[in-house]
Design an enzyme around this catalytic site. Structure first.
Site, PDB file in Angstrom:
ATOM      1  N   CYS A 266      -4.869  -1.943  -1.540  1.00  0.00           N
ATOM      2  CA  CYS A 266      -4.250  -1.869  -2.750  1.00  0.00           C
ATOM      3  C   CYS A 266      -2.779  -2.712  -2.622  1.00  0.00           C
ATOM      4  CB  CYS A 266      -3.904  -0.500  -3.131  1.00  0.00           C
ATOM      5  SG  CYS A 266      -5.279   0.305  -3.930  1.00  0.00           S
ATOM      6  N   ARG A 267      -1.812  -1.961  -1.893  1.00  0.00           N
ATOM      7  CA  ARG A 267      -0.606  -2.550  -1.535  1.00  0.00           C
ATOM      8  C   ARG A 267      -0.766  -3.680  -0.876  1.00  0.00           C
ATOM      9  NH1 ARG A 267       2.012   3.097   0.629  1.00  0.00           N
ATOM     10  NH2 ARG A 267      -0.187   3.141   1.379  1.00  0.00           N
ATOM     11  N   SER A 268      -1.104  -3.786   0.431  1.00  0.00           N
ATOM     12  CA  SER A 268      -0.968  -5.076   1.225  1.00  0.00           C
ATOM     13  C   SER A 268      -1.912  -6.147   0.633  1.00  0.00           C
ATOM     14  CB  SER A 268      -1.428  -4.819   2.691  1.00  0.00           C
ATOM     15  OG  SER A 268      -2.706  -4.548   2.920  1.00  0.00           O
TER      16      SER A 268
ATOM     17  N   ASN B 220      -5.842  -1.735   3.189  1.00  0.00           N
ATOM     18  CA  ASN B 220      -5.720  -3.162   3.036  1.00  0.00           C
ATOM     19  C   ASN B 220      -6.737  -3.231   1.800  1.00  0.00           C
ATOM     20  OD1 ASN B 220      -6.775  -6.262   4.501  1.00  0.00           O
ATOM     21  ND2 ASN B 220      -5.054  -5.730   3.329  1.00  0.00           N
TER      22      ASN B 220
ATOM     23  N   ASP C 129       1.665   4.467  -3.088  1.00  0.00           N
ATOM     24  CA  ASP C 129       0.211   4.085  -2.769  1.00  0.00           C
ATOM     25  C   ASP C 129      -0.182   4.225  -4.314  1.00  0.00           C
ATOM     26  OD1 ASP C 129      -2.171   3.699  -2.461  1.00  0.00           O
ATOM     27  OD2 ASP C 129      -2.394   5.153  -0.753  1.00  0.00           O
TER      28      ASP C 129
ATOM     29  N   CYS D 297      -0.860  -2.070   5.186  1.00  0.00           N
ATOM     30  CA  CYS D 297      -0.777  -0.712   4.333  1.00  0.00           C
ATOM     31  C   CYS D 297      -1.984   0.102   5.227  1.00  0.00           C
ATOM     32  CB  CYS D 297      -0.967  -0.887   2.944  1.00  0.00           C
ATOM     33  SG  CYS D 297      -2.526  -1.365   2.130  1.00  0.00           S
TER      34      CYS D 297
END
Length: 161
Positions: A13-15, A11, A125, A8
C-alpha cells in the site's frame, strides 16, 4: 546516482504508492539518470505480489502506473545500497534503526519529515480503511515526495537532465 527506498509493512500500500509517485516525479523532472527509486516491506507476507488493488486504482486515477512493482522484503544490504531509507511510520523507523548497522543509521528517516505540515507523523495504513484512506494517503505521499525531490536536488546539486 542517488538511491531512494520507501519502506512499509508489507510493501503493498504505502511504500509502493510512494515508489510510484516519486518515480514519476523523478521521470517528469528528467532526473532518471540521477535518482533511482525502489520500495520494500519489513515483512515477507506479500513477497512477489502486486500492490493492493485499491492503491493501484488510486494511483491510476492520478496517472501513475504501479503494475511494475512487486512486493519484496527489506534486505540487510539495502541499508548500505540506498542513500535514503524512508519509513512510512514510526514503528517502521524503530524496527529499521534496530536492524541497520550503526554506520548507516543516518540514512534512515521518517518519510513525512519531508511533508511541510506533518513532520514527525506517520503515513496511516489505508489497508483496513475505506476508499478515502487511500485518497488521503496518496495526497500526503505526493506532498512529501515533492519536497523530498527538492531536498535531494538541492543537497546533491542536481540541476536537471
Amino acid at each position: 546516482m542517488i538511491k531512494v527506498l520507501f519502506v512499509c509493512t508489507g510493501n503493498i500500500c504505502r511504500s509502493p504508492t510512494a515508489d510510484g509517485v516519486f518515480r514519476k516525479m523523478v521521470r517528469d523532472a528528467g532526473l532518471d539518470n540521477h535518482i533511482s527509486v525502489d520500495s520494500c516491506g519489513l515483512s515477507a507476507y506479500h513477497v512477489g505480489e502486486l500492490p493492493d488493488p485499491r492503491s493501484r486504482e488510486m494511483a491510476q486515477s492520478r496517472g501513475i502506473d504501479l503494475s511494475d512493482i512487486r512486493s519484496r522484503k527489506i534486505k540487510p544490504t539495502d541499508y548500505h545500497e540506498f542513500d535514503y531509507v524512508l519509513a512510512m511510520d514510526d514503528g517502521h523507523l524503530r524496527d529499521m534503526r534496530r536492524q541497520a548497522p550503526n554506520t548507516h543509521q543516518h540514512r534512515i528517516e521518517l518519510f513525512l519529515d519531508y511533508h511541510p505540515l506533518m513532520a514527525g507523523q506517520s503515513v496511516p495504513d489505508p489497508y483496513y480503511g475505506g476508499a478515502n484512506g487511500f485518497v488521503d494517503v496518496f495526497d500526503m505521499i505526493e506532498e512529501a515526495s515533492s519536497n523530498l525531490l527538492s531536498h535531494i536536488r538541492e543537497k546533491h546539486g542536481i540541476q536537471g537532465p
